[in-house]
Design an enzyme around this catalytic site. Structure first.
Site, PDB file in Angstrom:
ATOM      1  CE  LYS A 156      43.789  51.489-118.696  1.00  0.00           C
ATOM      2  NZ  LYS A 156      43.936  50.184-118.077  1.00  0.00           N
TER       3      LYS A 156
ATOM      4  CB  SER B 230      38.417  50.969-111.911  1.00  0.00           C
ATOM      5  OG  SER B 230      39.044  50.607-110.716  1.00  0.00           O
TER       6      SER B 230
ATOM      7  CG  HIS C 274      40.934  48.191-106.243  1.00  0.00           C
ATOM      8  ND1 HIS C 274      40.322  49.204-106.944  1.00  0.00           N
ATOM      9  CD2 HIS C 274      41.471  47.356-107.171  1.00  0.00           C
ATOM     10  CE1 HIS C 274      40.478  49.001-108.237  1.00  0.00           C
ATOM     11  NE2 HIS C 274      41.168  47.873-108.412  1.00  0.00           N
TER      12      HIS C 274
ATOM     13  NE  ARG D 224      37.962  41.457-111.251  1.00  0.00           N
ATOM     14  CZ  ARG D 224      38.164  42.433-112.114  1.00  0.00           C
ATOM     15  NH1 ARG D 224      37.564  43.578-111.951  1.00  0.00           N
ATOM     16  NH2 ARG D 224      38.974  42.259-113.148  1.00  0.00           N
TER      17      ARG D 224
HETATM   18  O1  PNS Z   1      44.478  47.476-112.155  1.00  0.00           O
HETATM   19  P1  PNS Z   1      45.101  46.831-113.367  1.00  0.00           P
HETATM   20  O2  PNS Z   1      45.102  47.802-114.543  1.00  0.00           O
HETATM   21  O3  PNS Z   1      44.470  45.510-113.695  1.00  0.00           O
HETATM   22  O4  PNS Z   1      46.619  46.533-112.973  1.00  0.00           O
HETATM   23  C1  PNS Z   1      47.526  45.996-113.911  1.00  0.00           C
HETATM   24  C2  PNS Z   1      48.957  46.285-113.457  1.00  0.00           C
HETATM   25  C3  PNS Z   1      49.142  47.795-113.288  1.00  0.00           C
HETATM   26  C4  PNS Z   1      49.211  45.606-112.120  1.00  0.00           C
HETATM   27  C5  PNS Z   1      49.921  45.732-114.522  1.00  0.00           C
HETATM   28  O5  PNS Z   1      49.571  46.237-115.771  1.00  0.00           O
HETATM   29  C6  PNS Z   1      51.374  46.066-114.214  1.00  0.00           C
HETATM   30  O6  PNS Z   1      51.995  45.426-113.394  1.00  0.00           O
HETATM   31  N1  PNS Z   1      51.897  47.140-114.881  1.00  0.00           N
HETATM   32  C7  PNS Z   1      53.223  47.624-114.656  1.00  0.00           C
HETATM   33  C8  PNS Z   1      54.109  47.354-115.875  1.00  0.00           C
HETATM   34  C9  PNS Z   1      54.591  45.919-115.873  1.00  0.00           C
HETATM   35  O7  PNS Z   1      55.286  45.487-114.971  1.00  0.00           O
HETATM   36  N2  PNS Z   1      54.184  45.170-116.916  1.00  0.00           N
HETATM   37  C10 PNS Z   1      54.518  43.772-117.060  1.00  0.00           C
HETATM   38  C11 PNS Z   1      53.504  42.891-116.361  1.00  0.00           C
HETATM   39  S1  PNS Z   1      53.936  41.180-116.465  1.00  0.00           S
END
Ligand code: PNS
Length: 159
Positions: free
Chosen positions: A41, A127, A17, A90
């Protein structure tokens, strides 16, 4: 002022990150690191702990802002007039879901998503894997910054 956001769960932040945040900070005037709150979560670290760790690990970049957000990423971007989301890719396995989210976010609000290829040294890093390996006593010192290593040890010792 060119702004971008690096969003994620960051539970906890890894060197992968931080590599993406550092590279974004060289491309944009201001980079927001947004810890997105997912109420369904339960993480190993709470959101304030995640923010404190990221702040400590990005203190050297004076154009990086760390904050949390409860809601849609597009709303975060709208409220702060951020036109770009920066994500690390990745491997091909990341691509399907990342493409889906990028297209959804663009359709919702016009925000663009830019992908930075992850440093190959971190292409396997997540993570979740860090937590699993650390929980079983494996060495993750080459995968997370010092403050996260200390925090992981403290948290897992108490279990
Ligand atoms: O580190 P992660 O868990 O892969 O990140 C995922 C994240 C937090 C970027 C994604 O789940 C997100 O944007 N969540 C916020 C809610 C949202 O906007 N959801 C619609 C995504 S199209």
């Amino acid at each position: 002022m060119r702004r971008a956001v690096c969003p994620g769960s960051f539970d906890p932040v890894t060197l992968g990150h931080l590599d993406i945040v550092a590279r974004a900070s060289r491309l944009y005037d201001v980079v927001h690191v947004a810890v997105m709150v997912n109420t369904s979560k339960r993480g190993l670290f709470d959101v304030d702990e995640r923010i404190a760790l990221i702040e400590e690990c990005t203190a050297e970049y004076d154009n990086v802002i760390v904050e949390s957000f409860h809601g849609l990423l597009v709303d975060y971007c709208k409220q702060r007039e951020i036109p770009a989301i920066v994500k690390g890719l990745r491997a091909v396995s990341d691509f399907d879901y990342e493409l889906q989210m990028a297209q959804m976010n663009n359709g919702l609000s016009g925000v663009e998503t830019l992908f930075i290829p992850t440093n190959p040294v971190y292409s396997f890093l997540s993570s979740s894997l860090v937590k699993e390996v650390a929980a079983w006593g494996g060495d993750v010192s080459h995968l997370v910054p010092g403050p996260v290593l200390d925090a992981l040890r403290g948290r897992l010792d108490r279990r």
